[in-house]
Design an enzyme around this catalytic site. Sequence first.
Site, PDB file in Angstrom:
ATOM      1  N   ASP A 120       0.810  -1.226   0.000  1.00 60.15           N
ATOM      2  CA  ASP A 120       0.000   0.000   0.000  1.00 60.15           C
ATOM      3  C   ASP A 120       0.844   1.278   0.000  1.00 60.15           C
ATOM      4  OD1 ASP A 120      -2.601  -1.114  -0.027  1.00 60.15           O
ATOM      5  OD2 ASP A 120      -2.355  -1.730   2.055  1.00 60.15           O
ATOM      6  N   ASP A 179      -6.650  -3.494  -6.325  1.00 61.08           N
ATOM      7  CA  ASP A 179      -6.293  -2.240  -5.642  1.00 61.08           C
ATOM      8  C   ASP A 179      -4.845  -1.817  -5.917  1.00 61.08           C
ATOM      9  OD1 ASP A 179      -7.975  -4.162  -4.393  1.00 61.08           O
ATOM     10  OD2 ASP A 179      -8.088  -3.014  -2.548  1.00 61.08           O
TER      11      ASP A 179
HETATM   12  N1  GLY Z   1      -7.378  -1.193  -0.701  1.00 65.72           N
HETATM   13  C1  GLY Z   1      -8.322  -1.721   0.211  1.00 65.72           C
HETATM   14  C2  GLY Z   1      -9.719  -1.345  -0.082  1.00 65.72           C
HETATM   15  O1  GLY Z   1     -10.055  -0.823  -1.114  1.00 65.72           O
HETATM   16  O2  GLY Z   1     -10.552  -1.571   0.790  1.00 65.72           O
END
Ligand code: GLY
Length: 403
Positions: A120, A179
């Site tokens: 992330d 994501d």
């Molecule tokens: N990246 C995690 C979500 O979208 O919840």
Amino acid sequence: MAISKYYSLFLMLLFSSLILSANAQNVDIKTVFADAEKQTEVMLREIPTAKHGKAELVSPRSLDANGQLVLTPSFRWTSGFFPGVLWYLYKYTGNKKWAEQATIYTANLQREKYNGGTHDMGFKMYCSYGNGYLLTKDSAYKNTLLQAAKTLATRFNYTVGTFRSWDTMPKFSFPVIIDNMLNLELMFEATKLSGDSTYYKMAVSHANTTIKNHFRKDFSSYHVVDYDSTKPNSIIKKVTHQGYADESAWARGQAWAIYGFTMCYRETKDPKYLKQAENVAGYILNNPTMPEDLVPYWDFNAPNIPNEPRDASAAACMASGLYELSTYSRNGKIYKKAADKMIESLTNNYRSPIGESRGFILLHSTGAKPNNSEVDAPLPYADYYYLEALLRAKMIKEGKKLF
Ligand code: GLY
């Protein structure tokens, strides 16, 4: 070939009629930003109390069941969005007080540049340091971004051709979630800042592998593709983690796909990324379960639609991605109208009353419905992408370049 041509035409007509009947009204961006400033003042007053003496809690995460503000430590994926909101308030207003607050909240994330335990990095560091660098050109921010990219590069696997997403789930071998597309923006930026093409090549490889493996025939995206990283082209399973079912279309996942491939087109000008973003946009805008206000249910295949929670965060991210896509695509007018409608709906029906919700701007997002976590809740990424979408709407109106 002929079938695909007629199919595209059919899709275009279908979603033109959907959008054109939406009767979008203009959103008064100036008033919305003035309201967002008032909410953010509230948030800044609330944060010190919500820390309960824990210095490691740095950014807003959501509200709990009693309406109390919950904060997140810097290592969690949402820590960069509030600094990003502060930078966007500065970008819109030019008021130095927002730059001062943004500087403080951005600095809280400094240690994350060395955290290789998560994919992330882009969410955390690009929303905070990335926006900070674009707005201030501070060389310390540049160095932090380069270190963050160097750390994220350690998660790239040359056999799979992607960055690894989570490390901590025993049910997965080498998971890659849709994501993860958003983290590529940091890598493209790192090549621009350093001249080292390694980061760019990794980002392109990740995007290409994602196009190949993450999408169904209807262009909806799986949430998770789990790879066997010991051999090339080896997929163990395609499943969901935050969506309704393995074969369903989790709404925010579709938003990440539209936004991510549009950004990849901006950075590379490779038309296959533009096409991918258009195809996913076609999927969501033509979806029979997409509500008239264009704020999707949390999953396009959720079993009890229309009695399912919405996801304002997905709409905010889709709107921002669609505004950018509108500037590149020959279907641009359609995407802009859809984004306008999303922003109009969020503005009129999903905002918190001023002074309430501990300073969050939007209500009615869904974090992780299968875990009953953050359902019908305010979330910082909803606020971040909402302000970004408004900024993009303003730039388009003024005929200015987005980047
Ligand atoms: N990246 C995690 C979500 O979208 O919840």
